[in-house]
Design an enzyme around this catalytic site. Structure first.
Site, short mmCIF file in Angstrom:
data_model
loop_
_atom_site.label_atom_id
_atom_site.label_comp_id
_atom_site.label_asym_id
_atom_site.label_seq_id
_atom_site.Cartn_x
_atom_site.Cartn_y
_atom_site.Cartn_z
N PHE A 1 0.90 -1.17 0.00
CA PHE A 1 0.00 0.00 0.00
C PHE A 1 0.93 1.21 0.00
O PHE A 1 1.07 1.92 0.99
CB PHE A 1 -0.91 0.00 1.23
CG PHE A 1 -1.80 -1.21 1.34
CD1 PHE A 1 -3.12 -1.14 0.89
CD2 PHE A 1 -1.33 -2.40 1.86
CE1 PHE A 1 -3.96 -2.25 0.99
CE2 PHE A 1 -2.15 -3.52 1.96
CZ PHE A 1 -3.48 -3.45 1.53
N ASP B 1 -0.18 0.23 -5.46
CA ASP B 1 -1.26 1.00 -4.81
C ASP B 1 -2.44 1.00 -5.77
O ASP B 1 -2.27 0.97 -6.98
CB ASP B 1 -0.82 2.43 -4.50
CG ASP B 1 -1.70 3.09 -3.45
OD1 ASP B 1 -1.30 3.15 -2.27
OD2 ASP B 1 -2.83 3.53 -3.82
N ASN C 1 -4.61 -3.84 -7.04
CA ASN C 1 -5.25 -4.12 -5.75
C ASN C 1 -4.36 -5.08 -4.94
O ASN C 1 -4.03 -6.17 -5.40
CB ASN C 1 -6.62 -4.75 -6.01
CG ASN C 1 -7.41 -4.94 -4.72
OD1 ASN C 1 -6.84 -5.26 -3.67
ND2 ASN C 1 -8.69 -4.71 -4.80
N ALA C 2 -4.01 -4.66 -3.75
CA ALA C 2 -3.06 -5.44 -2.94
C ALA C 2 -3.58 -6.85 -2.64
O ALA C 2 -2.80 -7.80 -2.61
CB ALA C 2 -2.78 -4.71 -1.63
N ASP D 1 0.79 -1.63 4.70
CA ASP D 1 0.40 -0.39 5.38
C ASP D 1 -0.93 0.09 4.81
O ASP D 1 -1.01 1.13 4.16
CB ASP D 1 1.49 0.68 5.19
CG ASP D 1 1.16 1.97 5.91
OD1 ASP D 1 0.33 1.94 6.85
OD2 ASP D 1 1.71 3.03 5.53
N CYS E 1 -3.43 1.50 11.20
CA CYS E 1 -3.65 2.85 11.72
C CYS E 1 -5.07 3.00 12.25
O CYS E 1 -5.55 4.10 12.44
CB CYS E 1 -3.33 3.90 10.66
SG CYS E 1 -4.28 3.70 9.15
#
Ligand code: SAH
Length: 387
Positions: free
Chosen positions: A222, A243, A270-271, A291, A331
């Site tokens: 990401f 990303d 897309n991850a 991330d 996060c």
């Protein structure tokens, strides 16, 4: 004009004495204060508790500014801002972009100031901070002589305060693109439209820490504008960075050129798909970085977030070479560190890997955490080694 008065319940008063800075509306016994004003706080027995921003709308009715009986004026705010800046001088290395003021954690509730080289971005996220916007701008101009100050007052939390969402120039001039070094790497930042205030400053120290574990082939899942990928490039043979945002990838490529880096391949993808694909293809890496954006934006999305974190961490662990490193972040404030560790442990179990915790990290030190206020701690960054 007479100073506003707010009487706080026993529970609210205890919260403040413990070191928290908020009193919820349900703990306000009575208020004779205008929304956005600085009010005098007392408990139900008339004991002085401090001075605080009072909000007429938010569930967070009171944000404490001081427990001392002192005037809260321009000199008060200038001293707080100067103290926050002095602390950054000690801890920020090799970087021109960092958070100068982190709201509650710097005892300046709901005020955020980010520095990008000679430019500043501010956010005033409560009625009280917003009312003082011009004053903050004048203090910042005087203390730091920036070339421009922009307000990025577009976060959704402003709705809860009855404040509009806006991005506007408050001082000088702010170009559409600003170059500022982080960890010695040159990055372009769009302060007007970029994510947050233009970059993920909270990851700055994690970018640097991750360098120690980079070698061989690295996958940054990401990447946004290349934060981890470009910082790690010098230590790796080859970095692949992806990303979902084409715009972010475009800037990432320009950042790469700006630094004359040649061993990073940026790709819009897309991850989840990429991780699955590499798992199926049995392609392996020496280090993987995860991330993602906050999967848990609120309490209701915790269960879905847990599944999302487990999925990407499982895939990432499966494609790590023996002894490879996983740098995995969350996060989401609503996923505390203990839960995040549990999620990754379950992923490790599913992936049949034994994993060491190499480092347990958090947001960079320019985003300090208040010991008695868990709300100021949101970023988790685990560095793991899969045996
Ligand atoms: N690692 C970056 C910050 C990442 S922010 C740094 O250190 O600077 C999260 C990023 O994830 C955003 O850029 C967003 O575009 C991207 N993103 C969100 N969902 C994604 C997905 N499914 N696949 C790939 N990228 C995604």
């Amino acid at each position: 004009m007479a100073e506003g008065q707010v009487i706080v319940s026993q529970r609210g008063a205890e919260r403040l004495r413990y070191g928290h800075l908020w009193v919820y509306r349900s703990d306000v016994r009575s208020s004779h204060a205008e929304g956005g004003s600085i009010a005098r706080l007392t408990d139900e027995h008339g004991n002085f508790l401090g001075r605080a921003f009072f909000s007429s709308l938010s569930q967070i009715a009171v944000r404490l500014l001081t427990r001392e009986d002192v005037p809260v004026d321009r000199a008060f705010f200038a001293a707080r801002i100067r103290a926050a800046a002095d602390y950054r001088k000690r801890i920020v290395e090799d970087s021109e972009a960092y958070r100068l003021v982190y709201s509650e954690a710097d005892l300046l509730p709901s005020l955020i100031v980010d520095r990008y080289s000679d430019w500043l971005v501010i956010q005033t996220l409560s009625q009280g901070a917003d009312r003082l916007k011009e004053e903050f701008v004048s203090i910042l101009a005087e203390l730091f002589s920036p070339r421009g100050i922009l307000e990025r007052n577009d976060p959704r939390v402003r709705d809860l305060e009855g404040l509009d969402r806006r991005v506007s120039l408050l001082f000088g001039d702010v170009p559409s693109e600003i170059e500022a070094r982080r960890n010695g790497i040159r990055f372009l930042h769009d302060l007007h439209k970029g994510q947050k205030t233009g970059g993920f400053l909270d990851q700055r120290e994690n970018h640097r820490a991750a360098m120690a574990y980079a070698s061989g082939s690295v996958l940054d899942c990401f990447t946004y504008q290349g934060g981890f990928a470009l910082t790690l490039a010098a230590r790796a043979d080859q970095v692949e960075a992806i990303d979902m945002s084409g715009q972010a990838i475009e800037v990432a490529r320009r950042n790469q050129d700006l630094n004359g880096i040649r061993n990073v391949t940026f790709r819009e993808a897309n991850a989840f798909d990429v991780l699955n694909g590499y798992d199926e293809a049995k392609r392996t890496f020496d280090a993987v970085i995860l991330d993602p954006p906050a999967f848990a934006k609120n309490r209701d999305s915790i269960a879905a977030a847990v599944r999302g974190y487990r999925e990407i961490n499982l895939r990432a662990l499966k494609i790590l070479k023996p002894g490879g490193f996983l740098i995995t972040c969350s996060c989401s404030y609503h996923i505390p560190e203990a839960l995040f560790i549990q999620i990754v442990a379950e992923a490790a179990n599913d992936a049949r890997r034994i994993v060491q915790i190499v480092e347990r990290r958090t947001q960079s030190r320019d985003h300090p955490i208040l010991l008695t206020m868990p709300e100021t701690h949101y970023l988790k960054c685990l560095i793991l080694r899969a045996l």
